[in-house]
Design an enzyme around this catalytic site. Structure first.
Site, PDB file in Angstrom:
ATOM      1  CD  GLU A   1      -1.776  -2.307   1.392  1.00  0.00           C
ATOM      2  OE1 GLU A   1      -0.335  -2.734   1.903  1.00  0.00           O
ATOM      3  OE2 GLU A   1      -2.691  -3.223   1.656  1.00  0.00           O
TER       4      GLU A   1
ATOM      5  CG  PHE B   1      -9.623 -10.076  11.424  1.00  0.00           C
ATOM      6  CD1 PHE B   1      -8.570 -10.193  11.846  1.00  0.00           C
ATOM      7  CD2 PHE B   1      -9.963  -9.670   9.885  1.00  0.00           C
ATOM      8  CE1 PHE B   1      -7.251 -10.659  10.786  1.00  0.00           C
ATOM      9  CE2 PHE B   1      -9.027 -10.151   8.813  1.00  0.00           C
ATOM     10  CZ  PHE B   1      -7.664 -10.732   9.574  1.00  0.00           C
ATOM     11  CD  GLN B   2      -7.352  -7.334   7.906  1.00  0.00           C
ATOM     12  OE1 GLN B   2      -8.022  -7.314   7.100  1.00  0.00           O
ATOM     13  NE2 GLN B   2      -6.137  -8.011   7.616  1.00  0.00           N
TER      14      GLN B   2
ATOM     15  CE  LYS C   1     -17.053  -6.982   3.770  1.00  0.00           C
ATOM     16  NZ  LYS C   1     -16.293  -8.466   4.339  1.00  0.00           N
TER      17      LYS C   1
ATOM     18  CG  MET D   1      22.042  12.343   3.747  1.00  0.00           C
ATOM     19  SD  MET D   1      23.143  13.521   3.053  1.00  0.00           S
ATOM     20  CE  MET D   1      22.371  14.274   1.527  1.00  0.00           C
TER      21      MET D   1
HETATM   22  C1  LIG Z   1      12.151   5.997   5.286  1.00  0.00           C
HETATM   23  C2  LIG Z   1      13.370   6.519   5.775  1.00  0.00           C
HETATM   24  N1  LIG Z   1      14.158   5.898   6.776  1.00  0.00           N
HETATM   25  C3  LIG Z   1      14.966   6.565   6.924  1.00  0.00           C
HETATM   26  C4  LIG Z   1      15.483   7.753   6.550  1.00  0.00           C
HETATM   27  C5  LIG Z   1      16.837   8.412   6.961  1.00  0.00           C
HETATM   28  N2  LIG Z   1      17.643   8.666   5.486  1.00  0.00           N
HETATM   29  C6  LIG Z   1      17.872   9.680   5.128  1.00  0.00           C
HETATM   30  S1  LIG Z   1      18.983   9.623   3.668  1.00  0.00           S
HETATM   31  C7  LIG Z   1      19.219   7.838   4.135  1.00  0.00           C
HETATM   32  C8  LIG Z   1      20.261   6.972   3.414  1.00  0.00           C
HETATM   33  C9  LIG Z   1      19.664   6.714   1.926  1.00  0.00           C
HETATM   34  O1  LIG Z   1      20.531   5.767   1.496  1.00  0.00           O
HETATM   35  P1  LIG Z   1      20.422   5.382  -0.052  1.00  0.00           P
HETATM   36  O2  LIG Z   1      19.107   5.003  -0.501  1.00  0.00           O
HETATM   37  O3  LIG Z   1      21.287   4.350  -0.236  1.00  0.00           O
HETATM   38  O4  LIG Z   1      20.768   6.652  -0.798  1.00  0.00           O
HETATM   39  P2  LIG Z   1      22.281   7.357  -0.633  1.00  0.00           P
HETATM   40  O5  LIG Z   1      22.394   8.286   0.458  1.00  0.00           O
HETATM   41  O6  LIG Z   1      23.398   6.484  -0.278  1.00  0.00           O
HETATM   42  O7  LIG Z   1      22.441   8.258  -1.752  1.00  0.00           O
HETATM   43  C10 LIG Z   1      18.600   7.615   5.255  1.00  0.00           C
HETATM   44  C11 LIG Z   1      18.723   6.347   5.937  1.00  0.00           C
HETATM   45  C12 LIG Z   1      14.476   8.288   5.694  1.00  0.00           C
HETATM   46  N3  LIG Z   1      14.860   9.501   5.051  1.00  0.00           N
HETATM   47  N4  LIG Z   1      13.526   7.607   5.191  1.00  0.00           N
END
Ligand SMILES: Cc1ncc(C[n+]2csc(CCOP(=O)(O)OP(=O)(O)O)c2C)c(N)n1
Ligand SMILES: [Mg+2]
Lengths: 573, 199
Positions: free
Chosen positions: A56, A118-119, A168, A483
């Site tokens: 979803e 349920f759900q 529902k 990042m």
């Molecule tokens: C759902 C979610 N979980 C955690 C984060 C925190 N977060 C921000 S950037 C990042 C790293 C992303 O890694 P990747 O997709 O490999 O991209 P890169 O930075 O390596 O280009 C994370 C974990 C987020 N923004 N969204």
């Protein structure tokens, strides 16, 4: 009530109401509490296409991708309980990025409400803070009005998500619908009348400014006001900067375009903000990724803020002139009144600044190494975007998102789609699915990290099932949650806690889905792979095995002034 | 302890809301997400059916942004911070005190405040007072030496003096009865031109 031939089930009414709102496609997954709706939509399937997603969250982001590229409301569907809670992330994402989204969820029968049936999940309760409005519908006869009002709210004013939770029994009950009920909403919730006096005050401020700047945000794109923005900039000679979501509001090839500001904005842009005497923000909301430390943001500037949402004006920065209206109406009125101007001296000061900083912009160039650098990939992509037309790009969240924003030249509204306010990893692949279905004649590129890819790549299966052929996925595979790793490197003594990441062989995984997979490990192969992807009739996934520890610069450390930008791990600008 | 109870400082907010299920949750949610404490909340029917009137007291320095966000809610018809307006503010308190040989003193306190003796039980006395928040505070303070067994307060209700400032009837007649014509996808797209401009 006597039932006549005009009677319909609530589920049929949902379909008819959606058709009346111009809906042609929806994304979802069925389940117990929403089964009556799925039963009914079979009858309407030639007009109302349903796309079965794999999660979803994917359905929600796909609806967002559809909405962000078309400007229309996207529709996603889930069952009660886990189906509904899986929609929470895209709903929050749509809330933060002002995306018109309609989420329809099934709910347990009205008699079971509140019993932990349920759900059963209280999804209207859960989504109160992240929707413009939501509804718990318990009677079939309420469906026509609720859907009409929901669409009105989702797409007017500041767009946003609206959730409709339908029990529902309401889906199953029969009723004779009334379609003629007029909307009854408080007047001040509807579009505001433009205050021309405020526009005149804004123009007076701008006319007296020596160093004015226009900052363009998402609102310009949402209002379809890019042409007006360009005309105003050209008339007045005022340079234009954009936020991340403002990318596409103003062509970056234009001589008045300075580029992106903020945490990963260019040094000369953030400097211009710190030096300007009037800052005109049109359709942006002074997010903390834009302002840095607020108390030091644009210290010499008087602020003009135009936003369609009155709660945004004065929320973050003190505002000299607030204009609460649609960006297009605002800019059109300005164009009526604004005299021609010229800010050549100010612009050349900014350009001198830019040139002076150029030798320190090592981060814009690839270092001398045989390794595939992220920069190689972005340079190749940018070249290919100059060669081709009819494309849009969806980026995910992380380093690759910022490189894409920085290193690709953006020019067209609704061609740069990303998750900004929420920063939702996993956004891009499903959002591209929605965009690809909205624009089958265009090519939708995805730029995603290996982390985000592993969150929602199952929607590639949806593309295959739906015969979506126009999606090309570039995975910037650095083996890290890059990042976060970068922050750890720069600010936390390189303790890479929880950021090293392995994954499948992405090209092989692509082939397993039945799409083309390409692995690229050498700089020289990037162009070729990207051209092959353009040429291939079908989805392509390119696994770019890039240097693992490259960093995004400049960066404003969290909580710091945008005047304090790091340009290498040790140097500041 | 004497003087420990203070009239809640902070802001008094008056709002008119459509009388729908969930509307209170939406309104209160905006305060909750900021961690604001609600000192009192009084909601009931206004002079018009279908419109509720709410008086909210929030112990917070600055409520401007939250008032704006309340105003943005679909079902909020009007909302104002009336803290600095000339208002009449009232609260009702029911208080049960231990009453034995000191009955006469309790009655004289009640008389002094023009409170009503609502009930007299075995060793208890139930008093009722309507008045300004300051008066209610003073009353409770005066009673505390007798031993307050239970007290319940309605929370503050407020009305601005003079001309009508929060008239539900006016707001309801102002509900926009507009029917936007349903649009075809083509209309929608052509209207939003610039969306699909080419490179
Ligand atoms: C759902 C979610 N979980 C955690 C984060 C925190 N977060 C921000 S950037 C990042 C790293 C992303 O890694 P990747 O997709 O490999 O991209 P890169 O930075 O390596 O280009 C994370 C974990 C987020 N923004 N969204
Ligand atoms: Mg990564």
């Amino acid at each position: 009530m006597t039932l006549t031939d005009d009677s319909r089930t609530g589920a049929q009414l949902i379909c008819e109401a959606l058709l009346r709102e111009g809906v042609e496609i929806m994304f979802g997954i069925p389940g117990g509490a929403i089964m009556p709706f799925y039963h009914a939509m079979w009858e309407y399937r030639t007009q109302l296409r349903h796309v079965l997603c794999r999660h979803e969250q994917g359905a929600g982001h796909a609806a967002e991708g559809y909405a962000r590229t078309t400007g229309r409301a996207g529709v996603c569907i889930g069952t009660s309980g886990p189906g509904a809670t899986n929609l929470v992330t895209p709903i929050a994402d749509a809330w933060m990025d002002s995306t018109p989204l309609i989420a329809i969820t099934g709910q347990v029968s009205s008699a079971a409400l509140g019993t932990d049936a349920f759900q059963e999940t209280d999804i209207t309760g859960i989504t109160v803070p992240i929707t413009k409005h939501n509804y718990l519908v318990q009677r079939a006869e309420d469906i026509p009005y609720v859907i009409k009002e929901a669409f009105h709210l989702a797409r007017t004013g500041r767009p946003g998500p609206v959730l409709i939770d339908i029990t529902k029994d309401a889906q199953q009950a029969r009723t004779v619908p009334r379609w003629d009920q007029p909307l009854r909403l408080p007047r001040h919730k509807s579009a505001r009348v433009l205050d021309r006096g405020a526009v005149e005050r804004a123009l007076t401020l701008l006319a007296g400014a020596k160093r004015p700047l226009i900052m363009a945000g998402n609102g310009v794109i949402q209002a379809g006001a890019a042409a007006e923005l360009r005309a105003l900039a050209e008339r007045t000679g005022i340079p234009v900067i954009t936020t991340l979501h403002g990318k596409g509001a103003f062509p970056e090839s234009h001589e008045l375009s300075l580029g992106m500001s903020g945490m990963h904005g260019w040094v000369h842009v953030n400097r211009a903000i710190q030096e300007c005497d009037v800052l005109f923000n049109i359709g942006g909301r002074f997010d903390d990724r834009v302002t840095g430390k607020v108390s030091t943001f644009a210290p010499r500037a008087q602020i003009i803020h135009a936003d369609i949402d009155f709660t945004e004006i004065g929320k973050v920065v003190p505002t000299s002139v607030g204009i609460c209206a649609d960006a297009r109406a605002t800019l059109a009125c300005m164009l009526e009144l604004a005299p021609a101007g010229n800010h050549a001296a100010w612009l050349s000061r900014i350009r001198d600044n830019q040139r002076e900083h150029e030798p320190h912009q090592a981060y814009r160039r690839r270092p001398n190494t045989p390794t595939l650098m992220p920069h190689d990939v972005f340079a190749s992509l940018d070249r290919s975007f100059h060669r081709h037309s009819g494309y849009r790009v969806v980026t995910d969240v992380g380093q690759h998102q910022m490189w894409a924003a920085q290193l690709i030249e953006w020019g067209r509204p609704r061609s740069h789609i990303t998750s900004g306010g929420s920063g939702t990893m996993g956004f891009s692949i499903p959002a591209a699915l929605g965009a690809a279905l909205a624009f089958p004649g265009e090519t939708i590129w995805v730029i995603v990290g290996d982390g985000g890819f592993q969150m929602t790549n199952q929607e590639i299966a949806t593309m295959v099932q739906e015969d979506v052929r126009n999606v090309k996925i570039a995975v910037i595979n650095n083996g890290y949650l890059g990042m976060v790793r970068q922050w750890q490197e720069l600010f936390e003594g390189a303790r890479y806690s929880g950021t090293k990441l392995t994954g499948p062989d992405i090209a092989l995984l692509a082939e397993a889905y039945g799409v083309r997979g390409i692995k690229v490990e050498r700089p020289d192969d990037a162009d070729k792979a990207i051209e092959a992807a353009w040429a291939h009739d079908g989805p392509v996934v390119i696994d770019f095995r890039v240097e693992r520890e490259a960093n995004v610069f400049p960066i404003v450390p969290a909580g710091k002034s945008i005047g304090e930008m790091m340009v290498t791990a040790t140097a500041s600008a | 302890m004497r003087g420990a109870r203070k009239v809640a400082r902070g802001h008094t907010i008056v709002a008119l809301l459509q009388d729908h299920p969930g509307v209170l949750h939406r309104a209160v949610s905006l305060l909750r997400r900021r961690g604001y404490n609600i000192a009192s909340l009084a909601v009931g029917r206004s002079e018009v059916e279908g419109v509720s009137r709410m008086t909210l007291v929030v112990e917070q320095e600055d409520v401007e942004q939250v008032v704006k966000q309340l105003n943005r809610l679909v079902e909020v018809l009007q909302v104002d911070d009336v803290t600095h307006d000339p208002t009449i503010e009232r609260e009702v308190v029911l208080v049960k005190v231990a009453a034995g040989g000191n009955m006469q003193s309790i009655v004289s306190v009640a008389l002094g405040y023009s409170a009503t003796i609502a009930d007299v039980g075995m060793g208890t006395m139930l008093l009722e007072l309507s008045g300004s928040p300051a008066k209610v505070e003073g009353f409770l303070e005066r009673l505390s030496p007798f031993g307050i067994l239970e007290a319940t307060r309605t929370g503050r209700i407020a009305m601005v003096r003079g001309r009508a400032t929060h008239s539900a009837a006016e707001l309801v007649s102002d509900l926009v009865a507009s029917t936007p014509a349903p649009q075809s996808p083509e209309q929608w797209l052509s209207q939003a031109d610039g969306i699909n401009g080419t490179n």
